[in-house]
Design a protein around this motif. Structure first.
Motif: not given
Length: 224
Positions: A196-208, A156-157, A174-178
């Protein structure tokens, strides 16, 4: 693109109450109706016909965008049953993939082979592992590859390297979907505003992804 309005009359008191209830749940009547139509579409239209339709939709969307027609996105799809590498002329970035995944693919990836899912990407070219590896190695100097994405449906990545970015980024699907759902809640936005909204929503959601984890995980993104 051939979008068509679906006129519907509904009692205004019921509609007002429904709007208030959906707003409390971060949704809207428009989004709920679209989800219902999408559910009917998936239920009654056969998978093979949906794949052909989505191919046409992707072609129309790309033709409407201001982007070089000779650029492509390169993808590696895999799950427990197999994997495939290919390039797509009509899906050229994470946001485009997210829309495709949200609207059509998410319900099919666990029901069909990855070879079948490729049909949603429109006109595409299958790449053998050697050519795929070469594309990854020459990405930063290439003018006609806009994104490389490794999509692991089993875990799921999704890991992406987009033009202009220095490093891979990995997200949960799941984060991409949200994020993409949040970008389409308003009906009067241009595509660049949605992105722009999409990018803002994903900000900080990167997996380590640590070096040790990447070496142990065969599905980790190819490092440049």
């Amino acid at each position: 693109m051939a979008n068509k309005e679906v006129p519907l009359l509904y009692n205004e008191y019921r509609l007002r109450a429904l709007e208030n209830a959906l707003e409390e749940n971060d949704s809207s009547v428009e989004l709920a109706l679209k989800n219902t139509l999408d559910s009917l579409y998936r239920k009654f239209v056969p998978h093979t016909e949906r794949a052909e339709i989505e191919s046409h939709i992707q072609q129309e969307e790309t033709a409407a965008q201001v982007s070089p027609q000779n650029t492509v996105g390169v993808f590696h799809l895999h799950n427990a049953d197999g994997d495939i590498n290919f390039s797509s002329r009509y899906v050229k970035g994470l946001f485009q993939f997210a829309k495709l995944y949200s609207e059509y693919m998410q319900f099919d990836v666990n029901q069909y082979t990855v070879d079948s899912v490729v049909g949603y990407f429109g006109e595409h070219r299958i790449l053998d592992p050697e050519l795929f590896s070469m594309v990854c190695d020459t990405f930063h100097s290439s003018e006609n590859v806009s994104v490389i994405a490794d999509i692991d449906f089993e875990r799921g990545n999704i890991s992406v390297l987009e033009k202009g970015a220095d490093d891979w980024r990995t997200y949960r699907l799941s984060d991409v979907l949200s994020a993409v759902r949040a970008s389409v809640r308003q009906s009067d936005l241009f595509d660049y505003e949605r992105k722009a909204i999409f990018d803002e929503q994903l900000d900080g959601k990167e997996l380590e992804i640590t070096a040790d984890a990447a070496s142990e995980d065969e599905s980790a993104p190819i490092q440049m």
